[in-house]
Design a protein around this motif. Structure first.
Motif: not given
Length: 235
Positions: A90-92, A118-131
């Protein structure tokens, strides 16, 4: 990653959390976009926001980088901040600069795994991940999973973290000393003095929400203060 410059931009600066849940007076994307615009005019360097619709509205209104998340309750887990791949997708779709998600060691809904998200976000966008974490152990787990930054959002809201009236200064200080990635101080920061103390302890940047963007809670704090004063004996 195209959004990596946000790490530099938020350093020693203020991020404002603009969120209003369905039962709150200011709920709605139009309201949150205006709140974010007010935060921008006050000097906020980025916005943290809940729901894809609010993220999109705030991006359009302000042009600021947005840290997006989706809060959703699941019956089989206590994790509710961007808990599953459904919320990530939804966010992507609205392309936030950063996606925030619960990175505690707690069981996720549907037995999903943090590292996979985390891997999905990095592999499918240029978004960073905040934990979003609550303890040192959570932070270590999140770093192992490849997140880009850590936020102390959940300290005090999990069974294994201390219940404090104010900010968790100790956790931020400890994390700043051991973390290889930026530590964002968030949670119960109610005054500029507390925010500055977090920076002095080594926080990369600060997230402030309720003390700026939830007028019902700000009003409540004044009402309580007045009532306490009324209860004091006159001299």
């Amino acid at each position: 990653m195209g959004n990596r410059s946000i790490i530099t931009n938020i350093h020693q600066n203020l991020i404002v959390s603009c969120q209003a849940l369905e039962d709150e007076p200011l709920h709605g994307s139009e309201m949150m976009a205006k709140m974010a615009q007010a935060a921008k005019e006050g000097g906020a360097i980025a916005i943290r926001s809940n729901s894809a619709t609010d993220v999109a509205a705030i991006k359009k209104q302000t042009g600021l980088p947005v840290i997006g998340l989706v809060k959703r309750n699941y019956s089989d887990s206590e994790v509710f901040i961007t808990a599953t791949l459904k919320e990530v997708k939804e966010l992507l779709a609205v392309k936030p600069a950063v996606i925030a998600l619960d990175a505690t060691i707690r069981k996720r809904p549907n037995d999903e795994v943090l590292k996979d998200l985390v891997d999905y976000i990095h592999e499918n966008s240029d978004a960073l991940v905040m934990a979003d974490i609550a303890t040192i152990r959570d932070a270590e787990y999140a770093i192992e999973c490849g997140v880009d930054m850590i936020s102390t959002t959940l300290s005090g809201y999990t069974s294994d973290s201390p219940k404090l009236e104010g900010p968790d200064f100790k956790l931020v200080e400890q994390l700043a000393k051991i973390s290889s990635i930026p530590v964002i101080a968030e949670g119960r920061i109610n005054t500029p003095e507390q925010a500055q103390k977090m920076l002095d302890l080594g926080a990369w940047s600060i997230v402030v929400g309720s003390a700026i963007t939830r007028p019902q809670l700000i009003t409540q704090s004044f009402v309580k203060g007045i009532q306490m004063n009324e209860a004091l004996p006159s001299i």
